[in-house]
Every structure is written in structure tokens, then in C-alpha cells.
Design an enzyme around this catalytic site. Structure first.
Site, PDB file in Angstrom:
ATOM      1  CD  GLU A  38      -3.157  -0.699   2.149  1.00 37.81           C
ATOM      2  OE1 GLU A  38      -3.413   0.470   2.501  1.00 37.81           O
ATOM      3  OE2 GLU A  38      -3.723  -1.686   2.610  1.00 37.81           O
ATOM      4  CG  ASP A  63      -7.365   0.792   0.581  1.00 40.29           C
ATOM      5  OD1 ASP A  63      -7.131  -0.013   1.500  1.00 40.29           O
ATOM      6  OD2 ASP A  63      -6.784   1.882   0.483  1.00 40.29           O
ATOM      7  CB  SER A  64     -12.946   0.015   3.088  1.00 40.86           C
ATOM      8  OG  SER A  64     -12.381  -1.163   3.580  1.00 40.86           O
ATOM      9  CG  PHE A 138     -14.728  -6.302   9.861  1.00 37.02           C
ATOM     10  CD1 PHE A 138     -15.766  -6.569   8.993  1.00 37.02           C
ATOM     11  CD2 PHE A 138     -13.692  -5.481   9.412  1.00 37.02           C
ATOM     12  CE1 PHE A 138     -15.789  -6.038   7.708  1.00 37.02           C
ATOM     13  CE2 PHE A 138     -13.680  -4.950   8.130  1.00 37.02           C
ATOM     14  CZ  PHE A 138     -14.746  -5.230   7.274  1.00 37.02           C
TER      15      PHE A 138
END
Ligand code: IMP
Length: 180
Positions: A38, A63-64, A138
Site C-alpha cells: 500500500e 481499500d476502505s 468487524f
């Protein structure tokens, strides 16, 4: 011949959320457990696009992040690091006494096609809850209450499965794959 789609992620929750949507549409999804390099970018799109260029055709990543209005978008692209360090407790501490609780989750899917990378983005707006609530899901799910609802994603996972940022981005990807 049936095409093969692969989700590269180390996060089993993310994979299962995506897999359910693929199955609903009659598509199979393979889980490649692993991470990808990343870069330090200002947006999720930048990070996802850079990583997806190195993938082979048919593979995608996602990707969050959580973007809090009163914190000018923090933790945003730092969501993973911040969850690991200060956690949901730390976020709630930063939000103590803050009236504007507005926030959004963003999910950016980057799919490696034959000649290009396609980007699909899903957003869900909501509010940061006053306390940690619920045990489903989560990450930041126990502190995020989606707009128009009273319970967090971790308390009402059925709602998350209908309206989340990831549901939106993955559905866009599926629509694209089906039209190809
Ligand atoms: P990444 O996309 O794996 O880098 O995730 C960024 C951070 O946001 C991680 O700490 C995740 O746990 C968190 N996160 C991503 N998606 C969600 C979600 O759907 N609910 C709650 N937290 C999430």
C-alpha cells in the site's frame, strides 16, 4: 468457459461480504488470502489504483476507510493503522463532547481487467455512536450507525448486508463483470 474472479484480501469478513453478493448473482469468487503493497496516498482510489496495476487479470482488491466529518476525514486512509493503535475506544475519546457525529464509510474496489484497472466506489453515510455497541461484523462496525437507523452495523448486521459501502462497490463491480 466460466470466468474466474479472485478477491485478494487478508480480511475474511471482507471476503465473505463480497462472496455472498457474487453467489446471489450466480458467480463464483475465489479468496486469495494475502496483502498487497500500500502506497501512502491521500485517497483510497490512489492507494487501490497503485496496488491493482501489479495484479493479474481477473483479480481485485478493496481499500476502505472511515471518514469522520468533525475530524476532517480522519482516520480515512489511515483507518487500518488507527484501529490497530487507538481502536474504537480512542475514536470515541476523540469524539467526546463533539456534537457533529457525521461520518461515512468508503469502499474502493480496484479490478484488474485485461488492459486497464477499473475502480468502483461505494459510500454509506451515518453517525458515530456515543458508545461501542454490538458484536457482529468487524473493525469500526460497533461505532457506526447508518443514516436513517438507530443501531450500529455491529448490532444490525442484516442492515449492513443491504446498504454498506462494500455492498455498493461490489455490486457495481458485479454489474460491470456481467456486462463485459
Ligand atoms: P483496509 O481497507 O483493509 O485498509 O481497511 C481499513 C480499516 O477500516 C480496517 O481497519 C478495517 O477494519 C476498517 N474497515 C474497513 N471496512 C470496514 C467495514 O465494513 N466495517 C468496519 N470497519 C471497516
Amino acid at each position: 468457459m466460466r470466468r474466474r474472479y479472485v478477491f485478494l484480501t487478508s480480511n475474511g469478513h471482507k471476503f465473505r461480504e463480497a462472496e455472498e453478493l457474487f453467489i446471489e448473482e450466480g458467480l463464483a469468487l475465489e479468496w486469495r488470502r494475502g496483502s498487497y503493497p500500500e502506497i501512502q496516498g491521500d485517497t483510497l482510489e490512489e492507494v487501490a489504483m497503485a496496488a491493482a496495476k501489479a495484479l493479474e487479470e481477473g483479480v481485485f482488491i478493496e481499500d476502505s476507510g472511515l471518514f469522520i466529518d468533525a475530524l476532517k476525514g480522519f482516520p480515512g486512509v489511515y483507518s487500518s493503522y488507527i484501529l490497530k493503535t487507538i481502536g474504537n475506544e480512542g475514536i470515541l475519546r476523540l469524539m467526546e463532547g463533539v456534537e457533529d457525529r457525521g461520518a461515512r464509510f468508503e469502499s474502493v474496489v480496484a479490478y484488474r481487467g485485461r488492459d486497464e484497472v477499473k475502480i468502483f466506489k461505494g459510500v454509506v453515510r451515518g453517525n458515530i455512536s456515543p458508545s461501542i455497541r454490538g458484536s457482529a461484523g468487524f473493525g469500526y462496525d460497533p461505532i457506526f450507525i447508518p443514516e436513517g437507523h438507530a443501531r450500529t452495523f455491529a448490532e444490525d448486521y442484516a442492515i449492513k448486508k443491504k446498504i454498506s459501502h462494500r455492498v455498493k462497490s461490489i455490486k457495481m463491480l458485479i454489474r460491470y463483470l456481467k456486462e463485459m
